[in-house]
Design an enzyme around this catalytic site. Structure first.
Site, PDB file in Angstrom:
ATOM      1  N   LYS A 120       0.828  -1.209   0.000  1.00  0.00           N
ATOM      2  CA  LYS A 120       0.000   0.000   0.000  1.00  0.00           C
ATOM      3  C   LYS A 120       0.858   1.253   0.000  1.00  0.00           C
ATOM      4  O   LYS A 120       0.480   2.267  -0.594  1.00  0.00           O
ATOM      5  CB  LYS A 120      -0.944   0.011   1.214  1.00  0.00           C
ATOM      6  CG  LYS A 120      -2.183  -0.833   0.999  1.00  0.00           C
ATOM      7  CD  LYS A 120      -3.316  -0.379   1.894  1.00  0.00           C
ATOM      8  CE  LYS A 120      -4.570  -1.207   1.670  1.00  0.00           C
ATOM      9  NZ  LYS A 120      -5.643  -0.915   2.594  1.00  0.00           N
ATOM     10  N   LYS A 202      -4.313 -11.021  -6.779  1.00  0.00           N
ATOM     11  CA  LYS A 202      -5.532 -11.187  -5.985  1.00  0.00           C
ATOM     12  C   LYS A 202      -6.684 -10.338  -6.568  1.00  0.00           C
ATOM     13  O   LYS A 202      -6.444  -9.221  -7.022  1.00  0.00           O
ATOM     14  CB  LYS A 202      -5.182 -10.717  -4.563  1.00  0.00           C
ATOM     15  CG  LYS A 202      -6.291 -10.734  -3.574  1.00  0.00           C
ATOM     16  CD  LYS A 202      -5.834 -10.122  -2.246  1.00  0.00           C
ATOM     17  CE  LYS A 202      -6.057  -8.612  -2.241  1.00  0.00           C
ATOM     18  NZ  LYS A 202      -6.018  -8.006  -0.891  1.00  0.00           N
ATOM     19  N   LYS A 205     -11.135  -4.889  -5.164  1.00  0.00           N
ATOM     20  CA  LYS A 205     -12.078  -3.868  -5.638  1.00  0.00           C
ATOM     21  C   LYS A 205     -11.361  -2.585  -6.030  1.00  0.00           C
ATOM     22  O   LYS A 205     -11.939  -1.716  -6.677  1.00  0.00           O
ATOM     23  CB  LYS A 205     -13.191  -3.617  -4.620  1.00  0.00           C
ATOM     24  CG  LYS A 205     -12.743  -3.248  -3.233  1.00  0.00           C
ATOM     25  CD  LYS A 205     -13.918  -3.287  -2.252  1.00  0.00           C
ATOM     26  CE  LYS A 205     -13.393  -3.165  -0.823  1.00  0.00           C
ATOM     27  NZ  LYS A 205     -14.198  -3.712   0.196  1.00  0.00           N
TER      28      LYS A 205
END
Ligand code: TYM
Length: 336
Positions: A120, A202, A205
């Site tokens: 992230k 993976k 969204k």
């Protein structure tokens, strides 16, 4: 959730999901489907992790409506507020309170090793804030403050769970038995649903390619179209195996939504082409998710009822977690 002696003996489950967009098929198969099953046997606490969501910059109005969407989706998937607590994380102040204390029992090096932090911070290089770094401590607090025995999550949360266990063990070693050391509950199939556009990644969204993920509110045509476009291989043989990430992912999805084993699914599509197989997977997923879509529009339309459920959940959650906080404050040496 009432407090009969029988229910007090039941094991405690805690899990959460971030309210940052409509859930994907990955969220559903990796976590929420199990939340629904587990509520029959355990005392379950399910939260919308809104405190976690702001580690990435959110637009205020979008977050507000995303939180309501997320609560409605959890209910639409079958979590029953008569059986489980459903609440918003920010509505239960003990999470943030315990998080501070636990951060003093967590090492900088441990947090630096978290792969999700590394991913992230690379994706949001302009906003590598302290919250992004200490996120797993808040997650440990979410779990430990309920004295949870089991935490149903997908495989991507395993490292965070291990950290929560280490923090609990460390605190217990210093202060005597205080926290239950939680076990992860990671499903055998569906723990890591992959992107349809790139089956080595993976399903997420936040993927900029909408064809990579199935949103659980996608309509039937969209779901079938996305599956028909799913990246596979040139083998043209519906078999689970090495180097067949795309087909493995589709077989896993098909078997999880239909309840058939992988071997049964392989037999069913023996001699058939990928086109037929992909359409069948799309149809099975669309049929499985159809009730979620119907429930969602009904539940989301009644904001007052939704808020009544989350406030009542938060009230009960607060009373459970305050017991832990009293114990923790005493052990640490604070005076109340
Ligand atoms: P979040 O919101 O990213 O995801 C919610 C749940 O969905 C699972 N999941 C998947 N499972 C299978 N395949 C996928 N492609 C996939 N993508 C997501 C996740 O593993 C997760 O179980 N940090 C957590 C939220 C959280 C939490 C907690 C969870 C906050 N506090 C305490 C458990 C306990 C998160 O960001 O999940």
């Amino acid at each position: 959730m009432s407090n009969t002696p029988e229910q007090q003996k039941k094991k405690i489950i805690l899990s959460g999901i971030q309210p940052t967009g409509i859930f994907t098929l990955g969220n559903y198969l990796g976590a929420i489907k199990n939340w629904v099953t587990l509520q029959e046997e355990y005392n379950c606490c399910y939260m919308i992790a809104d405190l976690h969501a702001i580690t990435v910059r959110q637009e205020t109005a979008a977050l507000r409506s995303g939180i309501l969407d997320a609560a409605a989706l959890v209910l639409a998937c079958g979590v029953d507020p008569e059986k489980s607590l459903v609440f918003l994380q920010s509505g239960v102040h003990t999470h943030a309170e315990l998080s501070w204390i636990l951060s003093c029992y967590t090492q900088f090096g441990e947090l630096s090793r978290m792969t999700q932090f590394k991913d992230k911070s690379a994706r949001h290089a302009d906003n590598v804030n302290a919250g992004l770094f200490t996120y797993p401590v808040l997650m440990a607090a979410d779990i430990l403050v309920y004295q949870a025995d089991l935490v149903p999550v997908g495989a991507d949360q395993k490292q965070h769970l291990e950290l929560a266990r280490n923090i609990a063990e460390r605190f217990n070693a210093v202060h005597g038995n205080t926290f239950t050391v939680p076990e992860p509950y990671i499903p055998k199939a569906g723990a890591r649903i992959m992107s349809l556009a790139d089956p080595t990644k993976k399903m997420s969204k936040s993927d900029t390619n909408v064809n990579g993920f199935i949103s659980i509110l996608d309509d039937k045509d969209t779901i079938i179209r996305k599956f028909r476009r799913a990246v596979t291989d040139s083998d043209a043989c519906v078999r689970y195996g090495e180097g067949k990430d795309g087909i493995n992912n589709l077989l896993t999805i098909y078997s999880t939504v239909t309840g058939k084993t992988i071997a049964e699914a392989e037999a069913e599509f023996d001699g058939k082409g990928y086109g037929d197989f992909k359409t069948a997977v799309g149809e099975a997923v669309a049929d499985h998710l159809a009730p979620v879509r119907d429930n969602f529009s009904r539940i989301r339309a009644d904001k007052d009822a939704l808020l009544a459920i989350t406030s009542s959940g938060a009230e009960k959650a607060l009373s459970i977690t305050e017991r832990t906080m009293r114990k923790v404050y005493k052990k640490v040496g604070f005076i109340r």
